[in-house]
Write an enzyme that holds these catalytic residues in place. Sequence first.
Site, PDB file in Angstrom:
ATOM      1  CD  GLU A  72     -49.421  -2.110   8.426  1.00 28.91           C
ATOM      2  OE1 GLU A  72     -50.073  -1.952   9.159  1.00 28.91           O
ATOM      3  OE2 GLU A  72     -48.349  -1.520   8.793  1.00 28.91           O
ATOM      4  CG  ASP A  97     -57.951   3.714   6.439  1.00 26.95           C
ATOM      5  OD1 ASP A  97     -58.693   4.903   6.314  1.00 26.95           O
ATOM      6  OD2 ASP A  97     -58.409   2.570   6.624  1.00 26.95           O
ATOM      7  CG  HIS A 141     -58.364   3.418  12.215  1.00 27.79           C
ATOM      8  ND1 HIS A 141     -57.993   4.704  12.721  1.00 27.79           N
ATOM      9  CD2 HIS A 141     -57.525   2.261  12.261  1.00 27.79           C
ATOM     10  CE1 HIS A 141     -56.931   4.212  13.276  1.00 27.79           C
ATOM     11  NE2 HIS A 141     -56.642   2.951  13.235  1.00 27.79           N
TER      12      HIS A 141
END
Length: 335
Positions: A72, A97, A141
């Site tokens: 990410e 998350d 999650h």
Amino acid sequence: MTMTRMISMKLAINEAMDQEMMQDPNIIMFGQDTAGGVGTGGEVDCWGGVLGVTKGLYTKHGDRVIDAPPTEMAYVGAAVGAAACGVRTIAEVPFIDFMGVCLDQLMNQAAKIRYMFGGKAETPLVVRTMVGAGINGAAQHSQMLTSLFTHIPGLKVVCPSNAYDAKGLMIQAIRDNDPVVFCEHKNLYETECDVPEESYTLPFGKARIAREGSDVSIITYGQMVNRSIDAAKQLATKGISVEVVDLRTLSPLDIETVLASVAKTQRFVAVDEAYPRCNIATDIVAQVVPKLFGLLKGAPQVVSAPHTPVPFSPNLEALYIPSVEQICQAVERTF
């Protein structure tokens, strides 16, 4: 003539992105598994992200749909850079998350570029991400971290409650020239409603009255809108008329609609699936009470999840998520 049909929120978001990419060749997309299967003979049936929201977009738009590994920091950083250079960009971080991995790129770069360059720079970026509990995704999650991003000036935060709003707000987000964190509740993906086939937008900072009422207001967003409407129906059998306000966007926040509703009913409950400390519900109470204290007939109530990680056990997770019964009890406490 406007043509509508019943489609799911998942398909409405997909259609919004598809229509915008068709009309604007300058839009690109990053994500994990957005083009999963490419190069293995699976191009026609690409996975389309963790829950398939972008399914079919690679087939239509080719290399503008860019598959990224679970890094990410790297691909959200690339998306911020592309947007700052004028490329309208959509990036999917599968679960909110995981946003901590790329928080610097969003909090210290994308959110501040316009301000630090005196309004001369823009970052037309949409970061799509899933929020909320309910699919037994466990503690890493399932979080509702909407308030974390609402806290940061320079970021716009959206969380729709239905397919119609999701399409209109997604198109608005893509066309916006500021970074938008678009929060999609995974429990709502398969919920359906009437959605126009053509392109349309819904303005940011404009809440909707999801249900009219006269005795008490419930202020909420996302999945809790539907639970609040269910609570309102139950309370109607007891003679309590409940108005439900769907915030739609958390930043900008339509505090005017909230104040107008509470001024009318003179009682209110703020509902948020997020952790109870410093969440959207507590922010609503903090903004409403100083302005309308003299009008209130009862103490404001807050309904939130417990201050604990989301449990994996299905039975415990069901208890963790704010329920219709809890919302009803909170409304009754205002009397």
